[in-house]
Design an enzyme around this catalytic site. Structure first.
Site, PDB file in Angstrom:
ATOM      1  N   ASN A 199     -12.253 -16.605  20.176  1.00  0.00           N
ATOM      2  CA  ASN A 199     -12.146 -17.954  20.376  1.00  0.00           C
ATOM      3  C   ASN A 199     -12.317 -18.712  19.171  1.00  0.00           C
ATOM      4  O   ASN A 199     -11.972 -19.749  19.124  1.00  0.00           O
ATOM      5  CB  ASN A 199     -13.167 -18.545  21.319  1.00  0.00           C
ATOM      6  CG  ASN A 199     -12.978 -17.972  22.615  1.00  0.00           C
ATOM      7  OD1 ASN A 199     -11.764 -17.320  23.189  1.00  0.00           O
ATOM      8  ND2 ASN A 199     -13.861 -18.458  23.794  1.00  0.00           N
ATOM      9  N   PHE A 212     -15.134 -13.831  16.804  1.00  0.00           N
ATOM     10  CA  PHE A 212     -14.636 -13.585  18.260  1.00  0.00           C
ATOM     11  C   PHE A 212     -13.422 -14.334  18.546  1.00  0.00           C
ATOM     12  O   PHE A 212     -13.033 -15.153  17.627  1.00  0.00           O
ATOM     13  CB  PHE A 212     -15.749 -14.191  18.857  1.00  0.00           C
ATOM     14  CG  PHE A 212     -17.170 -13.466  19.300  1.00  0.00           C
ATOM     15  CD1 PHE A 212     -17.119 -12.196  20.035  1.00  0.00           C
ATOM     16  CD2 PHE A 212     -17.947 -13.220  18.055  1.00  0.00           C
ATOM     17  CE1 PHE A 212     -18.096 -11.435  19.949  1.00  0.00           C
ATOM     18  CE2 PHE A 212     -19.257 -12.475  18.232  1.00  0.00           C
ATOM     19  CZ  PHE A 212     -19.068 -11.519  19.043  1.00  0.00           C
ATOM     20  N   ASN A 224      -7.047 -18.449  24.356  1.00  0.00           N
ATOM     21  CA  ASN A 224      -8.040 -19.086  23.445  1.00  0.00           C
ATOM     22  C   ASN A 224      -8.123 -18.778  21.974  1.00  0.00           C
ATOM     23  O   ASN A 224      -8.260 -19.367  21.145  1.00  0.00           O
ATOM     24  CB  ASN A 224      -9.472 -18.932  24.087  1.00  0.00           C
ATOM     25  CG  ASN A 224      -9.607 -19.540  25.232  1.00  0.00           C
ATOM     26  OD1 ASN A 224      -9.118 -20.553  25.406  1.00  0.00           O
ATOM     27  ND2 ASN A 224     -10.579 -18.864  26.096  1.00  0.00           N
ATOM     28  N   HIS A 252      -8.447  -6.510  25.857  1.00  0.00           N
ATOM     29  CA  HIS A 252      -8.511  -7.696  24.940  1.00  0.00           C
ATOM     30  C   HIS A 252      -8.425  -7.207  23.459  1.00  0.00           C
ATOM     31  O   HIS A 252      -8.156  -8.348  22.509  1.00  0.00           O
ATOM     32  CB  HIS A 252      -9.811  -8.392  25.346  1.00  0.00           C
ATOM     33  CG  HIS A 252      -9.660  -9.861  24.914  1.00  0.00           C
ATOM     34  ND1 HIS A 252      -8.864 -10.453  25.508  1.00  0.00           N
ATOM     35  CD2 HIS A 252     -10.643 -10.766  24.352  1.00  0.00           C
ATOM     36  CE1 HIS A 252      -9.014 -11.775  25.217  1.00  0.00           C
ATOM     37  NE2 HIS A 252     -10.034 -11.960  24.655  1.00  0.00           N
TER      38      HIS A 252
END
Length: 160
Positions: A101, A99, A147, A54
């Site tokens: 999102n 982060f 996201n 990620h």
């Protein structure tokens, strides 16, 4: 010229198993010939995320910083910002610390401050629909449920 991405990715510790194929020619062309004003690497700023797939965006920004000897990363615009010149063009590179999102918040602040057009932004991120080690270049369109990309779309639009 097309070997650059292979050299950059060899500098990324946990990704040495990547197959350097024609896919890297696409991104090399984006960086070497277009040199966008802003390079964004998506990821999550927690220690347990460091070597996670990620966080590939963070790893790519780190490799670009190293390869082109950009400035030391400094906390700014809710991210870690570095600047420098690549082929005589001023470039900003950022790793949002908001982060994944909420990445759009960081990017909007930066592009508004430096008056960067959204079409001059390149975002590096993971995509679970693509085999590990493969790279895809895309311009505009859907977030495909990512996201981080949805957040960026919300804050700066889809034309990056």
């Amino acid at each position: 010229m097309f070997e650059l991405w292979g050299k950059i990715l060899k500098d990324i510790p946990k990704l040495k198993k990547l197959s350097i194929k024609n896919n890297f020619s696409i991104f090399h062309s984006l960086i070497a010939e277009i040199f966008s004003d802003l390079l964004v690497g998506l990821g999550n700023p927690t220690p347990d995320s460091n070597d996670n797939r990620h966080n590939i965006g963070f790893k790519i920004i780190d490799a670009i910083n190293k390869k082109f000897a950009l400035s030391k990363q400094k906390p700014k615009f809710k991210g870690l910002l570095t600047t420098g010149n690549i082929s005589n063009k001023k470039v900003y590179a950022i790793k949002p610390l908001t982060f994944m999102n909420n990445s759009g918040i960081c990017i909007r602040e930066l592009i508004e401050y430096f008056k960067i057009n959204a079409e001059n932004v390149i975002v590096f991120h993971d995509d679970l629909d693509i085999d590990f080690g493969k790279i895809k270049a895309k311009f505009g369109g859907s977030s495909a449920g990512h996201n981080g990309i949805e957040s960026i779309d919300k804050f700066i639009g889809k034309e990056y």
